[in-house]
Design an enzyme around this catalytic site. Structure first.
Site, PDB file in Angstrom:
ATOM      1  N   ASP A 117      75.192  74.315  38.110  1.00 17.40           N
ATOM      2  CA  ASP A 117      73.829  74.771  38.332  1.00 17.40           C
ATOM      3  C   ASP A 117      73.044  74.811  37.020  1.00 17.40           C
ATOM      4  O   ASP A 117      71.904  74.347  36.939  1.00 17.40           O
ATOM      5  CB  ASP A 117      73.874  76.155  39.003  1.00 17.40           C
ATOM      6  CG  ASP A 117      72.520  76.559  39.515  1.00 17.40           C
ATOM      7  OD1 ASP A 117      71.984  75.837  40.382  1.00 17.40           O
ATOM      8  OD2 ASP A 117      71.971  77.562  39.020  1.00 17.40           O
ATOM      9  N   LYS A 134      69.791  72.438  35.642  1.00 13.76           N
ATOM     10  CA  LYS A 134      68.572  72.940  35.004  1.00 13.76           C
ATOM     11  C   LYS A 134      68.383  72.272  33.646  1.00 13.76           C
ATOM     12  O   LYS A 134      67.285  71.851  33.283  1.00 13.76           O
ATOM     13  CB  LYS A 134      68.654  74.454  34.806  1.00 13.76           C
ATOM     14  CG  LYS A 134      68.711  75.230  36.103  1.00 13.76           C
ATOM     15  CD  LYS A 134      68.913  76.710  35.807  1.00 13.76           C
ATOM     16  CE  LYS A 134      69.168  77.485  37.095  1.00 13.76           C
ATOM     17  NZ  LYS A 134      69.571  78.870  36.855  1.00 13.76           N
TER      18      LYS A 134
END
Ligand code: ADP
Ligand code: ASP
Ligand code: MG
Length: 839
Positions: free
Chosen positions: A703, A707
């Site tokens: 995750d 980003k």
């Protein structure tokens, strides 16, 4: 027996275009079945293409080629028999219907043979043969309903619909028809029997069969509705509703969710083939709505035509065009000031039953100019020459001029009343394309502007006008206040629920923000008028209980991409798709961009997907003038993407972004550094709603890596994510477990992490998960940072990002704040939505 039904009936008409073959007829039967609760009348058109085929036959029959006639007839007959065989089980009923079909075809054949070559059939005979299309299909439909066990009865249209004697184009006698509708259909309805009526047909005062003009079944339906004071009329068609323009001409035509009858009438009158031009007359002044519904998608809202619809919001709602027109001009100096020339002109045309669709008279009164259907141009010319014989011989009138090869275009909208500049905008749009306007008229009602253009430019003219008024997003015109924006929410999980709770609190008087659709994996719920906050929170509550949208009332099962395609067909003002999922939605987003939507993303996956995938999204957006905002993909609601853009726009050069980008990993490692066991720390992060649905998404570093990749791509990083630059907290053995198994065994990781934390503490450091991003590098992983470092001071789920730029070199720009949680993420999303609104 007293009537059981006190409810007013519904009238359902199935258009020919929809009734192509047995499976289409079966679908229509099911639509009737599913509306079976209330009293119902069914009106049926001829099957697709049948009226045209019979028309051809009636001309062929007067020619010499008997063989063509016979084979065309056989083909038609096979088509009908195929439907009978497919819908009725073999047996007596099937045989009876096949017999009926056989008899009808024999009659038709006899009639056709009786046509005497070389004469064209008379209008009266033409009506007689054309009627077979509707009679056949209505018989089949009745039999099909019966086979489903539905009580119904075929009703002869001639007993019900009364008209004048104008064959081929008869006008109904409203009062008489209303009386027989009540007399004949009323008793059937009160006995729970569905009357099935062939559309298009009527009886002249002498009992002769007449037809109501092409597309006349629409009129049959509204006549029946008028007589019965129906609850509503449903016209099932092969289009998603009444569109802003003919979809065959203007590809980005959209469904108009609501239309005032006057607008609809105007469109129909000026050529929009979707409604019979006179279909709205019987319902004038009555609160009976007409629903134009897509046959292919029965639960879709389509278009509602009703008196309740407020006019006036949009200057222009839709266009229509009638090709095959001729412009007739009567000119002469002697007309000046002579009263009655116009009246005599139109009286002369009226006496020949020539209807005129557009009239202009120059203010000099030097000429009168109007359009008529091309085939009637000669007749018009002749009758005018005769009418003005005297004036012409005295040279008061120069003569009559006929220009064939024209089309009329009508630009329609109640809102153009009192809106200056509509005509000017039309002409500017056409002038830009070099299309010359031959004549123009604005109705005194200011409900329509109609113009005549050369037929070969008509299609382009419609596209230009459609674009000029931004009819693919209906309120695009400059005059509309407040600005409307429609949200399509993809994914109704935690963030979706939080967003739904925030929306009613938005206070911006100039903005009306409505959620028109919610989509999940199962399907969607769509209402072009907007889902009320109450309805949304009820939906959210159902979702929390694990229900799927497709199973809720009004839910429709459709994959997301198809759902978006469906929604995009409607004329929404400013549709914005909000992606709150954590799925690979690139193809859905692509569809949304193509359908004219802007995008707001909290979902990282599409932008962190393979470069080809994410590039395509940006390219499509650029090519179509759409925007993609995605602040919530990085640092939840923190203004990180925004800061980047502000720096870049002001000419600064961002060299590196570094920091803590995961609320989950921040919270876990902060706890672990303070001595909490790893397993407890993870569960705590889950309880607080920091994690993705599967915490391993966060623990694996993926995750954060996504980003970081999104940031890196902003900085110009050309590559993909290399797995070696992502440190995972999930050991290989735990990767293949189910989420539940993983959570059961997560304690096995505790010892390793308490050791790592202790070691770090010994050297005066704490553990942090750090992302490093430059234009040429992306790396994320655990690092022990000294207690004195700013990163060590970031607590819990907070994020912190440090921008090193050409200007902020020695003293970098730091952004710190909550970087996880549904509320802050929803706030970030809302910010983007409002930013689009302001744009
Ligand atoms: P039915 O099957 O009910 O007789 P029609 O064929 O008469 O339906 O009407 C539908 C057709 O009208 C569509 O296929 C479409 O091509 C055409 N059409 C023209 N203008 C419009 C419009 N503004 N909106 C929808 N359809 C239109
Ligand atoms: N069948 C007739 C036509 O094709 C009437 C109708 O479809 O409404 O025009
Ligand atoms: Mg029609």
């Amino acid at each position: 027996m007293p009537p059981r039904h006190r409810r007013a009936p519904e009238v359902h008409k199935f258009g020919g275009a929809s009734l192509a073959d047995s499976s289409a007829v079966r679908h229509a039967l099911h639509i009737v079945q599913s509306h079976g609760q209330g009293p119902l009348v069914v009106v049926i058109s001829a099957m697709a293409g049948v009226t045209d085929a019979i028309l051809t036959l009636s001309h062929e029959a007067t020619g010499s080629d008997q063989r063509t006639t016979a084979s065309l007839l056989t083909q038609l007959r096979f088509r009908h028999e195929e439907v009978v065989r497919a819908l009725l089980p073999m047996g007596r009923n099937q045989a009876t219907i096949l017999d009926q079909v056989g008899t009808l075809f024999q009659e038709l054949e006899a009639l056709l043979q009786g046509l005497r070559p070389p004469d064209e059939p008379t209008p009266r005979t033409k009506d007689l043969v054309l009627a077979y299309g509707e009679r056949l299909s209505a018989r089949l439909f009745t039999a099909g309903l019966q086979a489903l066990g539905i009580r119904c009865k075929y009703v002869d249209a001639l007993e019900v619909i009364h008209t004048d004697a104008l064959h081929g184009h008869a006008s109904p006698d409203l009062d008489r028809t209303a009386r027989s509708v009540r007399q004949i259909l009323g008793p059937l309805l009160s006995h729970d029997t569905i009357p099935v009526l062939p559309g298009f047909l009527g009886a002249a005062p002498n009992g002769d069969l007449t037809t109501l003009g092409r597309g006349g079944s629409d009129l049959t339906a509204t006549l029946v509705a008028h007589g019965l004071d129906a609850r509503g009329v449903y016209l099932w068609k092969d289009v998603p509703g009444l569109l802003t323009a003919d979809p065959r001409v203007v590809a980005d035509a959209r469904v108009v969710p609501e239309l005032h009858p006057r607008e609809a009438a105007e469109l129909a009158y000026y050529g929009a083939k979707v409604l019979h031009p006179r279909a709205l007359i019987p319902l004038a002044g009555r609160p009976i709505p007409i629903h134009v519904r897509p046959f292919a998608d029965p639960s879709a809202a389509g278009t509602e035509v009703s008196e309740r619809v407020p006019g006036g919001r949009h200057p222009v709602r839709a266009l229509s065009a009638a090709p095959g027109q001729a412009l007739v001009t009567v000119t002469g100096n002697g007309m000046l000031g002579v009263p009655g020339i116009a009246a005599r002109t139109f009286a002369a045309l009226h006496s020949r039953n020539i209807s005129v669709s557009l009239i202009t008279q120059a203010s000099s009164e030097h000429s009168i100019c109007f359009s008529v259907p091309e085939p009637l141009a000669d007749l018009a010319n002749e009758s005018l020459l005769r009418e003005f014989e005297g004036e012409i011989s005295r040279q008061e009138i120069d003569g009559v001029e006929v220009s064939p090869g024209m089309a009329t275009i009508a630009v329609v909208g109640l809102g153009m009343h009192g809106t200056p500049g509509v005509a000017a905008a039309v002409f500017t749009a056409l002038a830009a394309a070099g299309i010359s306007v031959v004549a123009i008229a604005q109705g005194s009602s200011e409900l329509n502007i109609s113009l005549v253009v050369p037929a070969e430019r008509a299609a382009e003219a419609q596209r230009r006008i459609h674009a000029a008024f931004q009819l693919s997003r209906i309120a695009g015109g400059a005059v509309v206040q407040p600005e409307r924006m429609e949200l399509v929410i993809l994914g109704m999980g935690q963030i979706g629920r939080a967003l739904a709770a925030l929306l009613p609190r938005v206070k911006r008087p100039a903005l009306s923000l409505r959620v028109v659709a919610v989509i999940d994996r199962s399907g969607f719920i769509f209402d072009p008028q907007g889902l009320s906050p109450k309805r949304l929170s009820a939906l959210a509550a159902q979702k929390r209980k694990g229900r799927q949208l497709a199973d809720l009332p009004d839910g429709q099962a459709l994959p997301s991409q198809a759902a978006v395609e469906h929604i995009a067909r409607y004329a929404l003002t400013r549709p914005v798709l909000v992606d709150l999922t954590a799925d690979d939605t690139a193809s859905v987003l692509e569809q949304a961009l193509i359908g004219g939507m802007d995008l707001v993303l909290a979902n990282k996956r599409p932008l962190a997907a393979e470069r080809t995938v994410s590039d395509l999204l940006w390219q499509t957006a650029r090519a179509r003038g759409r925007r993609i905002l995605h602040e919530a993909t990085v640092g939840a609601g923190l203004p990180i993407i925004d800061t980047y853009h502000k720096l870049a726009e002001s000419g600064d050069q961002v060299e590196r972004i570094e920091g803590l980008l995961s609320g989950t990993l921040g919270s876990v490692l902060d706890d672990v550094s303070a001595g909490v066991p790893f397993s407890r720390a993870v569960k705590r992060a889950m309880e607080r709603g920091y994690t993705e649905p599967d915490p391993r998404e966060d623990l694996s570093g993926m995750d954060v890596a996504r980003k970081a990749l999104i940031l890196a791509r902003l900085l110009g990083y050309p590559g993909e994510l290399a797995s070696r630059s992502v440190e995972s907290l999930v050991p290989p053995w735990a990767q293949s477990l189910t989420k539940e198994e993983f959570l059961q065994r997560i304690g096995e990781l505790d010892t390793e992490w308490s050791t790592r934390a202790r070691e770090a503490r010994k050297s005066g450091a704490v553990l942090r998960y750090i992302a490093q991003v430059t234009p040429s590098k992306v790396a994320v992983g655990v690092r022990a940072v000294p207690e004195s470092s700013p990163f060590a001071r970031v607590r819990g789920s907070d994020n912190q990002l440090v921008f090193t730029t050409a200007r902020y070199k020695t003293n970098p720009l730091v952004i710190t704040g909550p970087g996880a949680g549904a509320e802050v993420t929803a706030a970030g999303v809302l910010n983007d939505i409002l930013r689009l609104a302001g744009a």
